[in-house]
Design an enzyme around this catalytic site. Sequence first.
Site, mmCIF file in Angstrom:
data_model
loop_
_atom_site.group_PDB
_atom_site.id
_atom_site.type_symbol
_atom_site.label_atom_id
_atom_site.label_comp_id
_atom_site.label_asym_id
_atom_site.label_seq_id
_atom_site.Cartn_x
_atom_site.Cartn_y
_atom_site.Cartn_z
ATOM 1 N N CYS D 157 0.806 -1.223 0.000
ATOM 2 C CA CYS D 157 0.000 0.000 0.000
ATOM 3 C C CYS D 157 0.839 1.272 0.000
ATOM 4 C CB CYS D 157 -0.985 0.003 1.165
ATOM 5 S SG CYS D 157 -0.289 -0.471 2.749
ATOM 6 N N HIS D 250 -2.106 6.714 4.080
ATOM 7 C CA HIS D 250 -0.680 6.818 4.352
ATOM 8 C C HIS D 250 -0.172 8.157 3.828
ATOM 9 C CE1 HIS D 250 -0.980 2.821 5.671
ATOM 10 N NE2 HIS D 250 -0.338 2.162 4.743
#
Lengths: 359, 359, 359, 359
Positions: D157, D250
């Site tokens: 990710c 993130h």
Amino acid sequence: MPVSKRKVAVLGASGLVGQRLVRSLVGHPWFEVVALGGSKRRAGTPFRDVLHPLGSGDLHGAAVPQELADMRLLECEPGAAFDCDIVFSALPAEVAEQVEPAFAQAGYAVVSNARTYRMDADVPLVIPEVNHDHIALVEKQRRERGWRGCIVTNPNCSTIALTLTIAPLARKFGIEAVQVTTMQALSGAGLSGPSALDMLDNVVPYIGGEEDKLETEPQKLLGTLAAGSIEPMDIKISAQCNRVSTVHGHLECVAVKLGSRVEQDELLAAWAEWHPLQDAGLHLPSAPAQPVIYLQEPNRPQPRVDRDLENGMASIVGRLRPDPILDYKFVALGHNLARGAAGGTLLLAELLHASGAID
Amino acid sequence: MPVSKRKVAVLGASGLVGQRLVRSLVGHPWFEVVALGGSKRRAGTPFRDVLHPLGSGDLHGAAVPQELADMRLLECEPGAAFDCDIVFSALPAEVAEQVEPAFAQAGYAVVSNARTYRMDADVPLVIPEVNHDHIALVEKQRRERGWRGCIVTNPNCSTIALTLTIAPLARKFGIEAVQVTTMQALSGAGLSGPSALDMLDNVVPYIGGEEDKLETEPQKLLGTLAAGSIEPMDIKISAQCNRVSTVHGHLECVAVKLGSRVEQDELLAAWAEWHPLQDAGLHLPSAPAQPVIYLQEPNRPQPRVDRDLENGMASIVGRLRPDPILDYKFVALGHNLARGAAGGTLLLAELLHASGAID
Amino acid sequence: MPVSKRKVAVLGASGLVGQRLVRSLVGHPWFEVVALGGSKRRAGTPFRDVLHPLGSGDLHGAAVPQELADMRLLECEPGAAFDCDIVFSALPAEVAEQVEPAFAQAGYAVVSNARTYRMDADVPLVIPEVNHDHIALVEKQRRERGWRGCIVTNPNCSTIALTLTIAPLARKFGIEAVQVTTMQALSGAGLSGPSALDMLDNVVPYIGGEEDKLETEPQKLLGTLAAGSIEPMDIKISAQCNRVSTVHGHLECVAVKLGSRVEQDELLAAWAEWHPLQDAGLHLPSAPAQPVIYLQEPNRPQPRVDRDLENGMASIVGRLRPDPILDYKFVALGHNLARGAAGGTLLLAELLHASGAID
Amino acid sequence: MPVSKRKVAVLGASGLVGQRLVRSLVGHPWFEVVALGGSKRRAGTPFRDVLHPLGSGDLHGAAVPQELADMRLLECEPGAAFDCDIVFSALPAEVAEQVEPAFAQAGYAVVSNARTYRMDADVPLVIPEVNHDHIALVEKQRRERGWRGCIVTNPNCSTIALTLTIAPLARKFGIEAVQVTTMQALSGAGLSGPSALDMLDNVVPYIGGEEDKLETEPQKLLGTLAAGSIEPMDIKISAQCNRVSTVHGHLECVAVKLGSRVEQDELLAAWAEWHPLQDAGLHLPSAPAQPVIYLQEPNRPQPRVDRDLENGMASIVGRLRPDPILDYKFVALGHNLARGAAGGTLLLAELLHASGAID
């Protein structure tokens, strides 16, 4: 799009509630935003310049269209610039004090989220599912105050979450007393709420004025309209209000003393079967299909997990069990912004429109 | 260092409560740690290898000395390796079930934080400030069970915070009912508590078994020792327990129905003047000078700000005001780890030592 | 108490840094607080009335004594009311601009945490462990400005955490470039920092002015004093600064390009063996025994767990490993309040006192 | 609904990524879920019983339909029960090691989010916008391994968020080096991630294995397919990975050294004009209209505010500015779950379908 959408304005468009309201009105089947009001200092500023990143209130997918973003904020004074029937008020209480009556007198229907006039004897304080009949109070208000317009008010956010859950019990079994301890979300305090340094690894066991609202507003909401005035319900409420570190969603631990001996299943049934708007033939676009949703899991409802059920318009209930002091206790959750402030105000305007109280 | 420190051991030294206990015992005037017990799997492991960064429980300045850090964990079986009089038990409830009686039978005084035996008729459940006289129950326990040692127990962490605040009221005015809603800290769930993903921007309105403990333990604690058994106080308690995002410090919203009509000032005085250990001539090293501290500020106590007052050994109270349903309501705060688990257990051992119940 | 404690005052006593400073000075072996300065508006207010619950900065056990709590805030103007040699300045930068020179001219030694004069050519910017010799610059400052007093300055909080870790490397191996990404705590923004609604479940990748300070202050700190002026070290620094949800403790991910080829063990040794104050025979009461502490665990340092090591006065380092682009990378942690703001300022005053720069 | 939806299965349906995948597939125009795989222990359990409240991954409005909720989990073994062409794998890496090749050999196209085979020479590691041509590698894979099916893999990710932002720069200007420091969300660690006690008021500067993935996967993704194998791009990457208290998203602080001298506006244009899928005539249902979105505000992107832009499928960039060491620095944000894990895997399956690599 029908030709004849009703024109509306939003006062207080630079705050969290105002911005959420504006976005909720995008694509609304009945209403069309034609004006936005802000403070004197901000008059002339395009709406886009006051849009706050949090102003969407997590209303996913609701971007602000070009023509709304370009709209310039007006000073909040009735006049030609406000070419509409309904003005939503998301104003601070002390500003609402002057502004709302001015608009009402000038013929506008003011649908307000401010606390200022909620408890006035001739001002309807309404949760459409709970007391839509109280809207009739505007007739008296207009007559007595000599207004062409009116003021109708939406209760406090913590009041709505609680009252949706106790109203069906009160209607069916009677209620004598309610103990409620709240754990309220940060967005309830608006854009100028507590600092992160104060809240991290902390709970603040105090919210100014909140306990008083939560102890009195439900009495009026559950009251009876007779001979042009509201007889409040005789119900003792004790509230303890806390601010916790959640973004949205007021969680409330509730204990109730009912008016009669009732089995636990009867409470569940009272919630499940309660569809007062539908029963009254009122089909309001923002109304939840199920105003009270009961979750069976032992550790629910939880704010982050459950607040968006029914687009945040329902009260979510769980953990119903006997109470050793009163009769029953349970946990309730209501989205303070989606329903409590913005959504409740919008639903109230829809009721006003549908009820024929404005022409 | 006096020649004659009493030797003690800590069972369950790899958990959060056990590690905090060990650190609290560093430099203790009466006790000296000579052995540490862990699970079978960990037997032989040096204590330093199980030390968790959070194991200090924010006990500032209390590093673990070299000789303790080098100490190897023992399997929890009575025997020569446990060369001591007192064993503290910070064991999980299901492990405590076998281990604690084994040690008691073998002659050790077991001072336990586990819930397992708390409600047994012949096991003292004691908060030294509240019911130090109940310690006498060990005589009956020894007689009936044929033990040379004994088991004495420390209540649940949320119970201690509450009971310290209602004990002086119960003693002075009587108490008939208590409504309590808790907002409990993460460290109360130990090192294997809820995940950050579950807790961030959330409150979990459920803690397994907690409400039951909070509704029953105070009845025993406030009960009367007569003819070798405890008559629980007849007091109705209703608890609603929530987990919130704080590190330490259980916050509790409390409402009480008293046994008599009392002015608000009398409650404040009852708290301020309550020094039961000092009055009984019991000078325990870990006892707080002031077991209940009242804060005047309208938005206190708050967990992060106030939990360390009196080294975390006191209950902090605020917001006393009349309750529309019962008599009064207030907010209480107790440090679940500093007092609730580790400190309460240590204080209980000090009481046991001072009372002469062990030779 | 020795007869001869040096009298000091604290300007900006109502802010977070000022309050932490006052508490740090309680019981100080060399200094005694005789006056407190606040804004004009607050002049006359007893210190106790501006004490904020967070003002202790988690300085455990440091209550404010009665006579300090009773002390009334003075307007920040030099004069008889400020009967002292040293004034600590925890003033906002824009207030410091006028006030600090006024005090310096009037003969006070101003030890400042404000950013205003840090980069002025004749103002010492000092971390005692790094460049205590720069204090000599005050002679030039006095001469050129015609002041009897002086201004000496403490760097920004994120600068101190970084510079303590790179100074021993720079001294021993040379440093050419530093990449640093910070995750800074909320207390670094003071009592009026970001709102909880903005910070919960969020990171803000921007802190106004911070990156510029972090890219320039270390160059001056590591520079060389020669011929009465500072030659900055020729070192490229790139900083990216973020605000995260921690109470105290700035965490910094650092990568460095050294001036020579060095083995990893040599860096560890450089940190372990660095005791510059002790080596210089400077025994300052607030100095950490070990200014850089390396932790071996793979997931450390962590803000909540490690920030209080050495009373928060050290930089904590971990995760040293080769960097594919520069030479090495590591993680550093510094307590922004305990060391960065209040502690660094106090240590600087101790240096000034010990160096004989004030009479 | 068209007659011919392609049948798919999801392995690992009890995890966070698996559940989000299943919900993303509800109403998908090309795919229809016909089977769900779980662990041996859970075989036979209805999907509804493993649904986790967080399993929606905040995919608003995507309830699980009745027939999916009733579907019983199958053991993850190829066979008649898996009557489909494509199996999505959201399995743990160590389980994927055996299961994925077994399905590939049996003729299924395995589209995997597991890290196990990502770096194998004959396994495509693909971000459709970046290297859709690498999908051709499956021909070699089938030939060499004698498989009728195949394995194609979705990157980590944090890799996706970064690589989407540097790919257009690499294509246009060349890239030599990338420094990246991440602040990664809790959902990236799945349902069994770090405890709330570890994370509150804290940052953990370590995520096992993450830095290695982030330093190597982009080299393969940006590499060139020639003569049936991937030549990785020669680009130095240095990563420092941190876990912070955000739910999703993130955040990455990036610095890049480009292959040529470029003005800042050229970078902005490179991002704005990059529509590689559209340019290739690939119209994939889950592809974002704009894969890289640049925000002008000085303090953006922020995880909570911006992660849901483009349904979470884009990388959001901001704060582009010169870097004193490399050439430019900026901040990037990617939704780790919506795009990183579930969405990236789905998009890859769409590419596989559209490319004709499966019949």
